[in-house]
Design a protein around this motif. Structure first.
Motif, PDB file in Angstrom:
ATOM      1  N   SER A  76      -3.955  -1.491   9.929  1.00  0.00           N
ATOM      2  CA  SER A  76      -3.419  -2.502   9.009  1.00  0.00           C
ATOM      3  C   SER A  76      -2.833  -1.857   7.756  1.00  0.00           C
ATOM      4  N   MET A  77      -3.495  -0.803   7.250  1.00  0.00           N
ATOM      5  CA  MET A  77      -2.973  -0.104   6.069  1.00  0.00           C
ATOM      6  C   MET A  77      -1.604   0.500   6.350  1.00  0.00           C
ATOM      7  N   LEU A  78      -1.455   1.129   7.506  1.00  0.00           N
ATOM      8  CA  LEU A  78      -0.169   1.728   7.868  1.00  0.00           C
ATOM      9  C   LEU A  78       0.917   0.663   7.974  1.00  0.00           C
ATOM     10  N   SER A  79       0.567  -0.476   8.539  1.00  0.00           N
ATOM     11  CA  SER A  79       1.542  -1.567   8.708  1.00  0.00           C
ATOM     12  C   SER A  79       1.988  -2.112   7.360  1.00  0.00           C
ATOM     13  N   LYS A  80       1.033  -2.275   6.443  1.00  0.00           N
ATOM     14  CA  LYS A  80       1.380  -2.789   5.113  1.00  0.00           C
ATOM     15  C   LYS A  80       2.139  -1.758   4.284  1.00  0.00           C
ATOM     16  N   ALA A  81       1.855  -0.468   4.529  1.00  0.00           N
ATOM     17  CA  ALA A  81       2.569   0.584   3.798  1.00  0.00           C
ATOM     18  C   ALA A  81       4.014   0.707   4.274  1.00  0.00           C
ATOM     19  N   LEU A  82       4.287   0.281   5.513  1.00  0.00           N
ATOM     20  CA  LEU A  82       5.634   0.405   6.077  1.00  0.00           C
ATOM     21  C   LEU A  82       6.673  -0.345   5.247  1.00  0.00           C
ATOM     22  N   ILE A  83       6.295  -1.476   4.678  1.00  0.00           N
ATOM     23  CA  ILE A  83       7.255  -2.280   3.904  1.00  0.00           C
ATOM     24  C   ILE A  83       7.800  -1.500   2.713  1.00  0.00           C
ATOM     25  N   GLY A  84       7.000  -0.568   2.184  1.00  0.00           N
ATOM     26  CA  GLY A  84       7.410   0.203   1.010  1.00  0.00           C
ATOM     27  C   GLY A  84       8.369   1.329   1.298  1.00  0.00           C
ATOM     28  N   ILE A  85       8.591   1.652   2.585  1.00  0.00           N
ATOM     29  CA  ILE A  85       9.518   2.742   2.905  1.00  0.00           C
ATOM     30  C   ILE A  85      10.762   2.236   3.629  1.00  0.00           C
ATOM     31  N   ILE A 113       0.865  -1.177   0.000  1.00  0.00           N
ATOM     32  CA  ILE A 113       0.000   0.000   0.000  1.00  0.00           C
ATOM     33  C   ILE A 113       0.901   1.226   0.000  1.00  0.00           C
ATOM     34  N   ASP A 114       0.598   2.197  -0.855  1.00  0.00           N
ATOM     35  CA  ASP A 114       1.409   3.407  -0.927  1.00  0.00           C
ATOM     36  C   ASP A 114       0.962   4.406   0.131  1.00  0.00           C
ATOM     37  N   PHE A 115       1.930   5.133   0.695  1.00  0.00           N
ATOM     38  CA  PHE A 115       1.595   6.152   1.691  1.00  0.00           C
ATOM     39  C   PHE A 115       0.624   7.197   1.134  1.00  0.00           C
ATOM     40  N   ALA A 116       0.704   7.450  -0.170  1.00  0.00           N
ATOM     41  CA  ALA A 116      -0.171   8.454  -0.779  1.00  0.00           C
ATOM     42  C   ALA A 116      -1.633   8.032  -0.758  1.00  0.00           C
ATOM     43  N   ASP A 117      -1.894   6.745  -0.546  1.00  0.00           N
ATOM     44  CA  ASP A 117      -3.275   6.245  -0.525  1.00  0.00           C
ATOM     45  C   ASP A 117      -3.900   6.301   0.858  1.00  0.00           C
ATOM     46  N   ILE A 118      -3.116   6.687   1.870  1.00  0.00           N
ATOM     47  CA  ILE A 118      -3.619   6.712   3.249  1.00  0.00           C
ATOM     48  C   ILE A 118      -4.024   8.138   3.602  1.00  0.00           C
ATOM     49  N   LYS A 119      -5.296   8.334   3.829  1.00  0.00           N
ATOM     50  CA  LYS A 119      -5.821   9.659   4.169  1.00  0.00           C
ATOM     51  C   LYS A 119      -5.624   9.924   5.666  1.00  0.00           C
ATOM     52  N   GLY A 120      -5.212  11.153   5.976  1.00  0.00           N
ATOM     53  CA  GLY A 120      -5.020  11.521   7.373  1.00  0.00           C
ATOM     54  C   GLY A 120      -3.849  10.771   8.005  1.00  0.00           C
ATOM     55  N   GLN A 121      -3.907  10.617   9.318  1.00  0.00           N
ATOM     56  CA  GLN A 121      -2.915   9.861  10.098  1.00  0.00           C
ATOM     57  C   GLN A 121      -1.486  10.348   9.878  1.00  0.00           C
ATOM     58  N   GLU A 122      -1.307  11.679   9.844  1.00  0.00           N
ATOM     59  CA  GLU A 122       0.024  12.224   9.598  1.00  0.00           C
ATOM     60  C   GLU A 122       0.998  11.876  10.723  1.00  0.00           C
ATOM     61  N   LYS A 123       0.512  11.897  11.965  1.00  0.00           N
ATOM     62  CA  LYS A 123       1.384  11.550  13.092  1.00  0.00           C
ATOM     63  C   LYS A 123       1.816  10.092  13.005  1.00  0.00           C
ATOM     64  N   ALA A 124       0.891   9.215  12.641  1.00  0.00           N
ATOM     65  CA  ALA A 124       1.222   7.792  12.515  1.00  0.00           C
ATOM     66  C   ALA A 124       2.195   7.567  11.367  1.00  0.00           C
ATOM     67  N   LYS A 125       2.029   8.305  10.273  1.00  0.00           N
ATOM     68  CA  LYS A 125       2.956   8.176   9.139  1.00  0.00           C
ATOM     69  C   LYS A 125       4.359   8.605   9.547  1.00  0.00           C
ATOM     70  N   ARG A 126       4.427   9.680  10.316  1.00  0.00           N
ATOM     71  CA  ARG A 126       5.730  10.141  10.811  1.00  0.00           C
ATOM     72  C   ARG A 126       6.376   9.068  11.687  1.00  0.00           C
ATOM     73  N   ALA A 127       5.583   8.444  12.532  1.00  0.00           N
ATOM     74  CA  ALA A 127       6.105   7.383  13.394  1.00  0.00           C
ATOM     75  C   ALA A 127       6.619   6.218  12.561  1.00  0.00           C
ATOM     76  N   MET A 128       5.915   5.884  11.493  1.00  0.00           N
ATOM     77  CA  MET A 128       6.345   4.793  10.621  1.00  0.00           C
ATOM     78  C   MET A 128       7.659   5.131   9.915  1.00  0.00           C
ATOM     79  N   GLU A 129       7.826   6.377   9.539  1.00  0.00           N
ATOM     80  CA  GLU A 129       9.081   6.802   8.906  1.00  0.00           C
ATOM     81  C   GLU A 129      10.248   6.655   9.877  1.00  0.00           C
ATOM     82  N   ILE A 130      10.031   7.051  11.131  1.00  0.00           N
ATOM     83  CA  ILE A 130      11.076   6.908  12.150  1.00  0.00           C
ATOM     84  C   ILE A 130      11.380   5.431  12.394  1.00  0.00           C
TER      85      ILE A 130
END
Length: 508
Positions: A226-235, A190-207
């Motif tokens: 689950s979307m955030l977890s699956k998107a993590l593999i792509g970064i 799942i691409d990060f661009a497909d996840i609406k909102g959750q900016e704080k969670a996205k930042r945590a995933m980047e870290i």
């Protein structure tokens, strides 16, 4: 007269050289295999007899003994067939053929065809380490083995083809190191661009991706855990050659590779169901196999609905999380499997899923919420670096037409942070895996950062491990900014990423 042919045996995910010694004496034609063979190895003589008959080849001339040395190690599997047959043929068809620098691996069909085997890559690595130059193995395994440098790899389809090659009549073209197979493939689920909102969670995933930090996501159903977890593999950062080899070895011995995917060049993403057994997670069994913690090596182990997993299974994660490997000890064996994975856990905050939610009322009692939360032990929670809340997404966020940052851009920042970290450590003469020297010599704090860290330690009653995790996360945040010094803002953010246990895990 004794002839010796070489093959490789598997123990865990590593191989070791086996000498197949064949001695033929005068007497009635019979054959025995010694050297701690299991039933599948002993059955090789019946398969070989059929191969010899169907290909008009001599079988045995007298009393024949096959010894698999070293004789004190158990031999399991059907991939000894080829080496045993070649040792027999060296008494007749290929008497003067030089094979001391070669290794033979493969299971034979009754017609003489070679069947694919599991563990071809670690076998090839073991053969190279033993000083061998050539390896003959089933054609289906040739691409998997071709990622090993310094070996001539011959893919064999049948015994007739192999004999012709050894006699110099019709040569098989060897395959050498294939660099294209070890190029990292990044295909986000799942691409990060497909996840609406959750900016704080996205930042945590980047870290988490930049520093390989374990993550716990807590939030109501449908919030995007689950979307955030699956998107993590792509970064996650690009895999190195060694990481590709290590990951492929684990999947090779479990038979998870194919001709289409002969190499694991994308970081693994393992998501076992919560009904998975203890052995399924850690590995083992009658014929020992790696578990999910090892199949996730150099990738992600995602545990959805964390509280539904068996408590014994969850507690078994503590050692591999800490050490990067797991030791499986049983009555008749002791094995060590790699397990350097990034753990991502997702859970609801209560049985109904809406404790602490501002959008829907929770109908659980305090005691039921406490029982639910208490399924996660303190020692396991202490090993999870980042603990964040994933709230429900509101309508404006879902309906927004703003173009969001994609996974590729985030991954580029993660790669830069990893490279910066490696260079910084090299300057200090510190290896990244040297945990004991990590804090003092690797983390240079500003005075303000020291004060904030001291306050956090005292007010949050951090354990030594909790303190160490905050320091590590802060250091990763500094790496993302290419900063040699850990500043106050880095400590603040690291503490915020680990403070959710005060809301959820101390609710009463």
């Amino acid at each position: 007269m004794v002839n010796t042919v070489y093959t490789v045996a598997m123990w865990g995910i590593d191989g070791f050289e086996v000498s197949v010694e064949c001695n033929v004496e005068r007497g009635l034609p019979e054959i025995s295999v010694i050297g701690l063979p299991d039933a599948s190895v002993k059955e090789a003589t019946d398969r070989i007899r059929s191969v010899a008959t169907n290909n008009s080849l001599p079988f045995i001339k007298g009393r024949t003994t096959i010894n698999l040395a070293p004789a004190d190690k158990k031999k399991i599997g059907s991939y000894y067939d080829l080496a045993i047959f070649i040792s027999l043929l060296k008494h007749s068809v290929i008497e003067n053929v030089f094979t001391d620098d070669a290794v033979f691996i493969g299971e034979l069909s009754l017609a003489g065809d070679l069947r694919a085997v599991s563990g071809a890559l670690p076998m090839c690595l073991a053969a190279r380490d033993a000083g061998k130059k050539r390896i003959f193995l089933p054609y289906q395994n040739v691409f998997e083995a071709s990622v090993v440098k310094g070996m001539e790899i011959y893919g064999v389809k049948n015994i007739t083809e192999l004999i012709s090659h050894l006699k110099g009549e019709e040569l098989i073209t060897p395959v050498t190191y294939n660099e294209s197979l070890v190029e990292t493939r990044n295909s986000p689920i799942i691409d990060f661009a497909d996840i609406k909102g959750q900016e704080k969670a996205k930042r945590a995933m980047e870290i988490a991706a930049a520093g390989n930090h374990n993550v716990l996501l807590i939030g109501p159903p449908g919030s995007g855990k689950s979307m955030l977890s699956k998107a993590l593999i792509g970064i996650l950062p690009d895999m190195t050659y060694d990481e590709i080899i290590d990951a492929t070895k684990v999947h090779s011995v479990t038979g998870n590779l194919s001709e289409k995917t002969p190499v694991i060049n994308t970081r693994p993403f393992r998501s076992p169901h919560h009904t998975v057994s203890h052995i399924g997670i850690v590995g083992g069994g009658v014929n020992p196999q790696p578990g999910e913690v090892s199949l996730a090596h150099n990738g992600i182990l995602f545990l959805d609905e964390l509280t539904e997993f068996n408590k014994k299974t969850l507690e078994a994660l503590r050692q591999p999380i800490e050490d990067g490997h797991i030791t499986v000890a049983r009555a008749n064996y002791k094995l060590r499997y790699p397990s350097n994975f990034l753990l991502v856990c997702a859970m609801n905050p209560c049985p109904c899923g809406y404790f602490g939610s501002t959008q829907k009322e929770c109908n659980c009692t305090q005691s039921s919420v406490k029982r639910y939360i208490d399924k996660i032990s303190g020692p396991l929670l202490d090993r999870i670096d980042i603990q964040i809340e994933v709230p429900a997404v509101n309508f404006d966020e879902m309906n927004s037409s703003t173009v969001l940052e994609n996974s590729e851009k985030v991954r580029q920042r993660v790669n830069r942070a990893r490279k910066f970290s490696i260079k910084r450590l090299e300057k200090l003469g510190i290896k990244k895996d040297d945990v004991h020297r990590y804090k003092k010599e690797n983390c240079a704090f500003s005075n303000e950062a020291e004060e904030v860290l001291k306050t956090a330690f005292e007010k949050l009653s951090l354990s030594a491990r909790g303190y160490d995790r905050i320091v590590r996360v802060a250091r990763t945040i500094a790496d993302l900014e290419n900063s040699d010094t850990v500043e106050k803002r880095h400590i603040f953010e690291a503490v915020q990423l680990r403070s959710l246990d005060r809301k959820y895990f101390n609710i009463l």
